[in-house]
Scaffold this motif. Sequence first.
Motif, PDB file in Angstrom:
ATOM      1  N   TRP A 125       0.849  -1.189   0.000  1.00  0.00           N
ATOM      2  CA  TRP A 125       0.000   0.000   0.000  1.00  0.00           C
ATOM      3  C   TRP A 125       0.884   1.238   0.000  1.00  0.00           C
ATOM      4  O   TRP A 125       2.099   1.158   0.198  1.00  0.00           O
ATOM      5  CB  TRP A 125      -0.931   0.007   1.209  1.00  0.00           C
ATOM      6  CG  TRP A 125      -0.264   0.285   2.530  1.00  0.00           C
ATOM      7  CD1 TRP A 125       0.569  -0.543   3.218  1.00  0.00           C
ATOM      8  CD2 TRP A 125      -0.384   1.481   3.322  1.00  0.00           C
ATOM      9  NE1 TRP A 125       0.985   0.051   4.388  1.00  0.00           N
ATOM     10  CE2 TRP A 125       0.404   1.288   4.485  1.00  0.00           C
ATOM     11  CE3 TRP A 125      -1.089   2.674   3.169  1.00  0.00           C
ATOM     12  CZ2 TRP A 125       0.508   2.258   5.473  1.00  0.00           C
ATOM     13  CZ3 TRP A 125      -0.988   3.645   4.163  1.00  0.00           C
ATOM     14  CH2 TRP A 125      -0.206   3.426   5.297  1.00  0.00           C
ATOM     15  N   GLY A 126       0.259   2.388  -0.220  1.00  0.00           N
ATOM     16  CA  GLY A 126       1.028   3.624  -0.215  1.00  0.00           C
ATOM     17  C   GLY A 126       0.155   4.827  -0.479  1.00  0.00           C
ATOM     18  O   GLY A 126      -1.085   4.750  -0.470  1.00  0.00           O
TER      19      GLY A 126
ATOM     20  N   THR B  89       5.356   9.100  10.270  1.00  0.00           N
ATOM     21  CA  THR B  89       4.444   8.260  11.041  1.00  0.00           C
ATOM     22  C   THR B  89       3.964   7.029  10.280  1.00  0.00           C
ATOM     23  O   THR B  89       3.490   6.065  10.886  1.00  0.00           O
ATOM     24  CB  THR B  89       3.206   9.055  11.482  1.00  0.00           C
ATOM     25  OG1 THR B  89       2.479   9.477  10.314  1.00  0.00           O
ATOM     26  CG2 THR B  89       3.618  10.279  12.299  1.00  0.00           C
ATOM     27  N   GLY B  90       4.051   7.079   8.941  1.00  0.00           N
ATOM     28  CA  GLY B  90       3.486   5.995   8.152  1.00  0.00           C
ATOM     29  C   GLY B  90       1.970   6.034   8.094  1.00  0.00           C
ATOM     30  O   GLY B  90       1.329   5.061   7.711  1.00  0.00           O
ATOM     31  N   ILE B  91       1.385   7.173   8.452  1.00  0.00           N
ATOM     32  CA  ILE B  91      -0.066   7.352   8.406  1.00  0.00           C
ATOM     33  C   ILE B  91      -0.401   8.302   7.260  1.00  0.00           C
ATOM     34  O   ILE B  91       0.212   9.356   7.121  1.00  0.00           O
ATOM     35  CB  ILE B  91      -0.599   7.937   9.727  1.00  0.00           C
ATOM     36  CG1 ILE B  91      -0.275   6.996  10.895  1.00  0.00           C
ATOM     37  CG2 ILE B  91      -2.101   8.183   9.638  1.00  0.00           C
ATOM     38  CD1 ILE B  91      -0.957   5.656  10.822  1.00  0.00           C
TER      39      ILE B  91
ATOM     40  N   LEU C 160      -4.771   7.352  -1.225  1.00  0.00           N
ATOM     41  CA  LEU C 160      -4.284   6.047  -0.792  1.00  0.00           C
ATOM     42  C   LEU C 160      -4.487   5.003  -1.884  1.00  0.00           C
ATOM     43  O   LEU C 160      -5.528   4.980  -2.547  1.00  0.00           O
ATOM     44  CB  LEU C 160      -5.033   5.581   0.461  1.00  0.00           C
ATOM     45  CG  LEU C 160      -4.495   6.061   1.811  1.00  0.00           C
ATOM     46  CD1 LEU C 160      -4.909   7.488   2.076  1.00  0.00           C
ATOM     47  CD2 LEU C 160      -5.002   5.153   2.922  1.00  0.00           C
ATOM     48  N   PHE C 161      -3.489   4.137  -2.058  1.00  0.00           N
ATOM     49  CA  PHE C 161      -3.625   3.010  -2.979  1.00  0.00           C
ATOM     50  C   PHE C 161      -3.118   1.755  -2.280  1.00  0.00           C
ATOM     51  O   PHE C 161      -2.329   1.821  -1.335  1.00  0.00           O
ATOM     52  CB  PHE C 161      -2.861   3.261  -4.281  1.00  0.00           C
ATOM     53  CG  PHE C 161      -1.398   3.562  -4.104  1.00  0.00           C
ATOM     54  CD1 PHE C 161      -0.458   2.543  -3.981  1.00  0.00           C
ATOM     55  CD2 PHE C 161      -0.945   4.880  -4.072  1.00  0.00           C
ATOM     56  CE1 PHE C 161       0.896   2.821  -3.827  1.00  0.00           C
ATOM     57  CE2 PHE C 161       0.406   5.172  -3.926  1.00  0.00           C
ATOM     58  CZ  PHE C 161       1.333   4.135  -3.795  1.00  0.00           C
TER      59      PHE C 161
ATOM     60  N   GLN D  29       5.167  -1.406   5.530  1.00  0.00           N
ATOM     61  CA  GLN D  29       5.309   0.042   5.562  1.00  0.00           C
ATOM     62  C   GLN D  29       4.754   0.620   4.258  1.00  0.00           C
ATOM     63  O   GLN D  29       4.752  -0.051   3.223  1.00  0.00           O
ATOM     64  CB  GLN D  29       6.778   0.429   5.726  1.00  0.00           C
ATOM     65  CG  GLN D  29       7.330   0.158   7.110  1.00  0.00           C
ATOM     66  CD  GLN D  29       6.624   0.975   8.175  1.00  0.00           C
ATOM     67  OE1 GLN D  29       6.498   2.191   8.075  1.00  0.00           O
ATOM     68  NE2 GLN D  29       6.156   0.294   9.218  1.00  0.00           N
ATOM     69  N   PRO D  30       4.271   1.860   4.281  1.00  0.00           N
ATOM     70  CA  PRO D  30       3.706   2.428   3.055  1.00  0.00           C
ATOM     71  C   PRO D  30       4.765   2.856   2.053  1.00  0.00           C
ATOM     72  O   PRO D  30       5.884   3.212   2.435  1.00  0.00           O
ATOM     73  CB  PRO D  30       2.944   3.657   3.573  1.00  0.00           C
ATOM     74  CG  PRO D  30       3.708   4.063   4.803  1.00  0.00           C
ATOM     75  CD  PRO D  30       4.162   2.770   5.432  1.00  0.00           C
ATOM     76  N   ALA D  31       4.418   2.802   0.792  1.00  0.00           N
ATOM     77  CA  ALA D  31       5.231   3.412  -0.254  1.00  0.00           C
ATOM     78  C   ALA D  31       4.849   4.886  -0.308  1.00  0.00           C
ATOM     79  O   ALA D  31       3.711   5.221  -0.673  1.00  0.00           O
ATOM     80  CB  ALA D  31       4.968   2.736  -1.599  1.00  0.00           C
ATOM     81  N   CYS D  32       5.749   5.769   0.096  1.00  0.00           N
ATOM     82  CA  CYS D  32       5.483   7.211   0.137  1.00  0.00           C
ATOM     83  C   CYS D  32       6.042   7.844  -1.128  1.00  0.00           C
ATOM     84  O   CYS D  32       7.240   8.156  -1.198  1.00  0.00           O
ATOM     85  CB  CYS D  32       6.093   7.830   1.392  1.00  0.00           C
ATOM     86  SG  CYS D  32       5.422   7.178   2.937  1.00  0.00           S
TER      87      CYS D  32
END
Length: 236
Positions: free
Chosen positions: A115-116, A143-145, A152-153, A185-188
């Motif tokens: 996700w990211g 924060t990863g939020i 969001l995807f 962890q998210p892809a930022c």
Amino acid sequence: MTTTVSTHHRKRLSIIIPTLNEAESIERQLTALLGLWVCGVEIIVVDGGSQDATVALAQRHASRVITSEPGRARQMNLGARASCGEQLLFLHADTHLPCRADRKIAQALEGSRCWGRFDIQLSGEQSMLGVIAICMNWRSRLTGIATGDQALFMTRAAFEAVNGYPDQPLMEDIEISKRLKQLSQPACLRAKVVSSGRRWENDGLWPTMLLMWRLRYRYWRGEDCHQLAEEYRHAR
């Protein structure tokens, strides 16, 4: 309403757009997405009972328009379950994607990330909106939020693993981010979506900023999201 889609006919990416009285922006949004639609991206609009021309305008350009009970989380869940994509992108009606967002998402989800979100740029007249956007991006990276404005995807598998968005009237983006962080962890992405700064300018930059921080803090402390949603509506 639940729609079962054959895996043999699934598209690579589905974009789900929740709407409520977005006649001023929905046609411009969908027109901007035509390039992705031509490339095979599915575009689903889920309307929560608009009293304006949102549905009629959306039907001209979207792959599909669905009506739903109001509630952004509820609408996004319904759209996701009716969609065909192996990857899902949840997009606000006033947020515009960077060029070839579908490729950027596919690349971000090729590895271990499921996700990211994108960085955000706020459009508007006041220069302070740029500072607010920078703070939002850094806060999210630390924060990863993610927030819904950052588009969001996620993979369909990740969406299903966390049972979609929690059916709550506020902070649904924060809550699903917390749950998705348990998977990866998210892809930022540094590529920017451009989101309207109208809420900030109409309600005042500092009052809006203080309101959001206060509500986030109270949600973090465990206060009831329904009560917080009532206060948010009253404040606006």
